[in-house]
Scaffold this motif. Structure first.
Motif, PDB file in Angstrom:
ATOM      1  N   LEU A 375       0.818  -1.217   0.000  1.00  0.00           N
ATOM      2  CA  LEU A 375       0.000   0.000   0.000  1.00  0.00           C
ATOM      3  C   LEU A 375       0.851   1.265   0.000  1.00  0.00           C
ATOM      4  CD1 LEU A 375      -2.800  -1.057   2.529  1.00  0.00           C
ATOM      5  CD2 LEU A 375      -3.055  -0.700   0.065  1.00  0.00           C
ATOM      6  N   ALA A 376       2.062   1.191   0.555  1.00  0.00           N
ATOM      7  CA  ALA A 376       2.943   2.363   0.627  1.00  0.00           C
ATOM      8  C   ALA A 376       4.263   2.043  -0.055  1.00  0.00           C
ATOM      9  CB  ALA A 376       3.159   2.771   2.075  1.00  0.00           C
ATOM     10  N   SER A 377       4.173   1.640  -1.312  1.00  0.00           N
ATOM     11  CA  SER A 377       5.359   1.170  -2.028  1.00  0.00           C
ATOM     12  C   SER A 377       6.290   2.301  -2.437  1.00  0.00           C
ATOM     13  CB  SER A 377       4.934   0.392  -3.282  1.00  0.00           C
ATOM     14  OG  SER A 377       4.149   1.216  -4.126  1.00  0.00           O
ATOM     15  N   ASN A 378       5.801   3.541  -2.500  1.00  0.00           N
ATOM     16  CA  ASN A 378       6.635   4.689  -2.840  1.00  0.00           C
ATOM     17  C   ASN A 378       6.063   5.932  -2.159  1.00  0.00           C
ATOM     18  OD1 ASN A 378       4.401   5.544  -4.418  1.00  0.00           O
ATOM     19  ND2 ASN A 378       5.186   4.441  -6.197  1.00  0.00           N
ATOM     20  N   ASP A 379       6.692   7.073  -2.380  1.00  0.00           N
ATOM     21  CA  ASP A 379       6.283   8.293  -1.676  1.00  0.00           C
ATOM     22  C   ASP A 379       4.862   8.715  -2.026  1.00  0.00           C
ATOM     23  OD1 ASP A 379       8.681   8.341  -0.426  1.00  0.00           O
ATOM     24  OD2 ASP A 379       9.514  10.051  -1.521  1.00  0.00           O
ATOM     25  N   VAL A 420      14.474   4.519   2.581  1.00  0.00           N
ATOM     26  CA  VAL A 420      15.897   4.188   2.455  1.00  0.00           C
ATOM     27  C   VAL A 420      16.113   3.183   1.323  1.00  0.00           C
ATOM     28  CG1 VAL A 420      16.462   4.744   4.834  1.00  0.00           C
ATOM     29  CG2 VAL A 420      15.721   2.429   4.279  1.00  0.00           C
ATOM     30  N   LYS A 421      17.192   3.395   0.580  1.00  0.00           N
ATOM     31  CA  LYS A 421      17.426   2.597  -0.624  1.00  0.00           C
ATOM     32  C   LYS A 421      18.721   1.794  -0.590  1.00  0.00           C
ATOM     33  CE  LYS A 421      13.764   4.366  -2.647  1.00  0.00           C
ATOM     34  NZ  LYS A 421      13.862   5.415  -3.662  1.00  0.00           N
ATOM     35  N   SER A 422      19.786   2.350   0.012  1.00  0.00           N
ATOM     36  CA  SER A 422      21.108   1.734  -0.119  1.00  0.00           C
ATOM     37  C   SER A 422      21.744   1.523   1.254  1.00  0.00           C
ATOM     38  CB  SER A 422      22.028   2.622  -0.956  1.00  0.00           C
ATOM     39  OG  SER A 422      21.432   2.887  -2.213  1.00  0.00           O
ATOM     40  N   PRO A 423      22.405   0.374   1.456  1.00  0.00           N
ATOM     41  CA  PRO A 423      23.049   0.106   2.743  1.00  0.00           C
ATOM     42  C   PRO A 423      24.445   0.712   2.822  1.00  0.00           C
ATOM     43  CG  PRO A 423      23.271  -1.793   1.334  1.00  0.00           C
ATOM     44  CD  PRO A 423      22.483  -0.783   0.546  1.00  0.00           C
ATOM     45  N   LEU A 478      20.588   6.470   2.653  1.00  0.00           N
ATOM     46  CA  LEU A 478      21.354   5.320   3.114  1.00  0.00           C
ATOM     47  C   LEU A 478      20.775   4.767   4.425  1.00  0.00           C
ATOM     48  CD1 LEU A 478      24.919   6.805   2.549  1.00  0.00           C
ATOM     49  CD2 LEU A 478      23.842   5.014   1.174  1.00  0.00           C
ATOM     50  N   PHE A 479      21.023   3.505   4.682  1.00  0.00           N
ATOM     51  CA  PHE A 479      20.736   2.949   6.006  1.00  0.00           C
ATOM     52  C   PHE A 479      21.930   2.132   6.458  1.00  0.00           C
ATOM     53  CE2 PHE A 479      19.056  -0.087   2.971  1.00  0.00           C
ATOM     54  CZ  PHE A 479      19.285  -1.350   3.510  1.00  0.00           C
ATOM     55  N   LEU A 480      22.142   2.118   7.765  1.00  0.00           N
ATOM     56  CA  LEU A 480      23.342   1.521   8.347  1.00  0.00           C
ATOM     57  C   LEU A 480      23.105   0.045   8.618  1.00  0.00           C
ATOM     58  CD1 LEU A 480      24.082   4.471  10.788  1.00  0.00           C
ATOM     59  CD2 LEU A 480      25.153   4.030   8.564  1.00  0.00           C
ATOM     60  N   ALA A 481      23.972  -0.804   8.081  1.00  0.00           N
ATOM     61  CA  ALA A 481      23.789  -2.254   8.166  1.00  0.00           C
ATOM     62  C   ALA A 481      25.067  -2.914   8.664  1.00  0.00           C
ATOM     63  CB  ALA A 481      23.404  -2.820   6.800  1.00  0.00           C
ATOM     64  N   TYR A 482      24.904  -3.915   9.518  1.00  0.00           N
ATOM     65  CA  TYR A 482      26.042  -4.681  10.014  1.00  0.00           C
ATOM     66  C   TYR A 482      26.466  -5.730   8.984  1.00  0.00           C
ATOM     67  CZ  TYR A 482      24.845  -2.620  14.530  1.00  0.00           C
ATOM     68  OH  TYR A 482      24.579  -1.739  15.544  1.00  0.00           O
ATOM     69  N   PRO A 483      27.747  -6.060   8.938  1.00  0.00           N
ATOM     70  CA  PRO A 483      28.210  -7.083   7.973  1.00  0.00           C
ATOM     71  C   PRO A 483      27.600  -8.460   8.226  1.00  0.00           C
ATOM     72  CG  PRO A 483      30.064  -5.816   8.861  1.00  0.00           C
ATOM     73  CD  PRO A 483      28.873  -5.447   9.673  1.00  0.00           C
ATOM     74  N   ASN A 484      27.310  -8.778   9.487  1.00  0.00           N
ATOM     75  CA  ASN A 484      26.720 -10.085   9.806  1.00  0.00           C
ATOM     76  C   ASN A 484      25.344 -10.225   9.158  1.00  0.00           C
ATOM     77  OD1 ASN A 484      28.954 -10.403  11.354  1.00  0.00           O
ATOM     78  ND2 ASN A 484      27.938 -10.050  13.317  1.00  0.00           N
ATOM     79  N   ASN A 485      25.128 -11.309   8.448  1.00  0.00           N
ATOM     80  CA  ASN A 485      23.842 -11.570   7.792  1.00  0.00           C
ATOM     81  C   ASN A 485      23.419 -10.384   6.915  1.00  0.00           C
ATOM     82  OD1 ASN A 485      21.765 -13.290   7.225  1.00  0.00           O
ATOM     83  ND2 ASN A 485      20.601 -12.895   9.096  1.00  0.00           N
ATOM     84  N   PHE A 486      24.388  -9.819   6.223  1.00  0.00           N
ATOM     85  CA  PHE A 486      24.214  -8.547   5.517  1.00  0.00           C
ATOM     86  C   PHE A 486      23.113  -8.604   4.464  1.00  0.00           C
ATOM     87  CE2 PHE A 486      25.480  -5.518   2.142  1.00  0.00           C
ATOM     88  CZ  PHE A 486      25.535  -4.347   2.894  1.00  0.00           C
ATOM     89  N   GLN A 498      12.412   5.191   7.267  1.00  0.00           N
ATOM     90  CA  GLN A 498      13.211   5.264   8.484  1.00  0.00           C
ATOM     91  C   GLN A 498      13.491   6.730   8.830  1.00  0.00           C
ATOM     92  OE1 GLN A 498      13.847   2.490  10.153  1.00  0.00           O
ATOM     93  NE2 GLN A 498      13.128   1.077   8.549  1.00  0.00           N
ATOM     94  N   HIS A 499      13.915   6.948  10.071  1.00  0.00           N
ATOM     95  CA  HIS A 499      14.269   8.303  10.482  1.00  0.00           C
ATOM     96  C   HIS A 499      15.377   8.239  11.517  1.00  0.00           C
ATOM     97  CE1 HIS A 499      11.959   7.662  14.223  1.00  0.00           C
ATOM     98  NE2 HIS A 499      11.074   7.055  13.451  1.00  0.00           N
ATOM     99  N   GLY A 500      16.030   9.377  11.726  1.00  0.00           N
ATOM    100  CA  GLY A 500      17.149   9.453  12.649  1.00  0.00           C
ATOM    101  C   GLY A 500      18.371  10.098  12.023  1.00  0.00           C
ATOM    102  N   GLY A 501      18.403  10.156  10.683  1.00  0.00           N
ATOM    103  CA  GLY A 501      19.577  10.653   9.983  1.00  0.00           C
ATOM    104  C   GLY A 501      19.388  12.039   9.394  1.00  0.00           C
TER     105      GLY A 501
END
Length: 517
Positions: A375-379, A420-423, A478-486, A498-501
């Motif tokens: 339902l909210a696939s884009n802006d 967010v689009k890219s890690p 961008l969104f921040l992602a850990y290398p584990n189970n990337f 997302q928000h915070g950045g």
């Protein structure tokens, strides 16, 4: 031009042959008949794009024919043509959703204009909008290279939102793609601007915008001092484009007296930005002066449980402890309905604060629920979903009831949100915060170009959990992602809100004032 099929209904149709020849020469196909009954049969048999309908005909009148057409083909545009200027005829025709209303004698250019308004409307608007944006695109591109103040960034962002909403209406995917690329570039430059200037906003070396901490003191309390009774509505996570999508539903009840934007503090997260609004303090000062109310990221328990106490403390600090106020946090339909029903009992308060959490819940649901992802696939879809919620929500009922009580309305938010689009890979210890758009902790390892790093949190008025703690804020989408189970992590969170950045969408947010009609 596509050939459009017109049905012209008039008992004196022979007198209209010059008009019909004129339209044929313009590329329209005109079918004619002399009665309402005949028109209804023809509509049943053939497909028409528009109907010109004489109001005064023997047998089935124009209004009766109109009613019958709308019962069978509710979306078929009908242009009523009449000799009469009597108001009741006009009102009844408009009530039946006519496309246009013309008074005889009509000339060919009036007919042509009505056709263009109703049949060529979308094409003409599309061509004009595309042409105007193509011209504006070049100006925006030049502005991006020269902007160097928070006022200019706010102005540019509102301009981008304006064109985004305009292009939404014409479904030109090519133009929309161009605008999206321009927004990406704008966010890239905006990230650099914030990284360069943000600390200066707190040490007195820079021209600071209005921030979360200023909202109550600089914008809300002046109305209280003028003995106006205020309803302050804070819709969590409301972006500027979402505000524009709901604006029209407020206008029947309130006149807008001021609209502006202000800047959310960093992190653009609820526990920081909204607590800053109600306390009037930056997070490091909240931690210092209200250690019993403030919680850091890794502390257990809710982070926004004391907004009423923060507001009370701010009022006291500003010498306004006599202000009578109420505070309401709405997180579900039941509590919203209850407040709407009981608002009258609060009408004598100087200030009533409503924090409404639906949009925040919507953004989190997009991450967790497949149906919301659809339902909210884009802006554009996200705006549409927000509008659909708002116009059917208890919040609109609260606003209606506030208008009947004569309350001043102030509507705002604590921060926005971005798709967010890219890690971007980040490494931290187990005490690192969990937010996807910012991290705080010790010994963070990150991609320097992707973030704004505050190695001394105190320099931007943020608390440090330890001597070696720092903050990083993701830029752009961008969104921040850990290398584990990337790969799994990236697949799960890509294309979520997302928000915070640091982005235009998260930091530059609406503040709007209204007076009751």
């Amino acid at each position: 031009m596509n050939q459009f099929n017109i049905l012209w209904v008039d008992d004196e149709i022979d007198l209209l042959k010059p008009h019909i020849i004129f339209l044929n020469n313009k590329g329209y196909s005109v079918t004619s008949c002399q009665s309402g009954m005949e028109a209804l049969e023809m509509i049943k048999e053939d497909s028409f794009d528009i109907v010109f309908l004489d109001e005064n005909m023997p047998g089935l009148s124009g209004l009766e024919t109109l009613n019958s057409i709308k019962e069978k083909e509710s979306n078929l545009p009908v242009v009523m043509i009449t000799k009469s200027e009597e108001e009741y005829i006009m009102e009844e025709a408009i009530g039946n959703k006519i496309a246009d209303y013309l008074i005889k004698p009509v000339n060919p250019n009036q007919i042509l204009l009505s056709l263009k308004k109703n049949l060529d409307h979308n094409r003409l608007i599309s061509e004009k909008t595309t042409s105007n944006y193509q011209q504006e695109f070049r100006k925006i591109a030049m502005d991006l290279a020269m902007i160097n103040s928070h006022e200019e960034w706010a102005e540019l962002y509102q301009k981008l939102i304006y064109w985004e909403l305009e292009l939404d209406q014409i479904q030109d995917s090519g133009m929309i793609d161009i605008l999206e690329s321009q927004k990406v570039e704008a966010n890239l430059q905006f990230g650099k601007f914030v990284e360069k200037n943000y600390q200066d906003w707190f040490d007195g070396n820079g021209d600071a915008p209005m921030l979360s901490t200023d909202l109550i003191n600089k914008k809300v309390l002046p109305h209280i001092r003028r003995n106006e009774k205020v309803l302050l509505v804070v819709i969590d996570n409301l972006r500027y484009d979402q505000w524009k999508s709901i604006e029209k539903h407020i206008s029947p009840f309130y006149d807008k007296t001021q609209e502006m934007s202000y800047y959310s503090i960093l992190p653009t997260a609820t526990q920081y930005a909204r607590n800053a609004i109600f306390s009037g303090l930056m997070p490091s000062d909240m931690e210092k002066h209200h250690p019993n109310l403030w919680k850091n990221d890794m502390d257990e328990g809710g982070k926004n449980l004391h907004e009423a106490e923060f507001l009370e403390a701010q009022l006291s600090r500003l010498g306004m402890r006599d202000v009578q106020f109420s505070y309401h946090k709405i997180t579900n339909l039941k509590s919203g309905r209850k407040l709407a029903d009981n608002l009258k009992a609060l009408g004598n308060n100087d200030l009533n604060v409503v924090v409404y959490n639906f949009v925040d819940m919507l953004s989190h649901s997009k991450t967790e629920m497949e149906v919301i992802k659809e339902l909210a696939s884009n802006d554009k879809a996200y705006r549409s979903l927000t509008e659909s919620w708002f116009k059917n929500s208890p919040l609109l009922d609260i606003i209606k009831n506030a208008q009947s009580l004569g309350l001043k309305l102030i509507l705002t938010t604590d921060h926005g949100t971005i798709n967010v689009k890219s890690p971007s890979k980040v490494i931290g210890d187990r005490d690192t915060s969990l937010n996807l758009r910012y991290k705080t902790g010790r010994s963070l390892t990150y991609q320097g170009k992707d973030v704004y790093a505050a190695k001394d949190p105190k320099s931007i008025k943020l608390p440090a959990m330890s001597m070696s703690s720092s903050f990083i804020f993701a830029k752009g989408d961008l969104f921040l992602a850990y290398p584990n189970n990337f790969n799994h992590y990236v697949s799960y969170y890509r294309n979520t809100y997302q928000h915070g950045g640091i982005s235009l969408e998260e930091m530059i947010i609406p503040y709007v004032e209204f007076s009751p009609k």
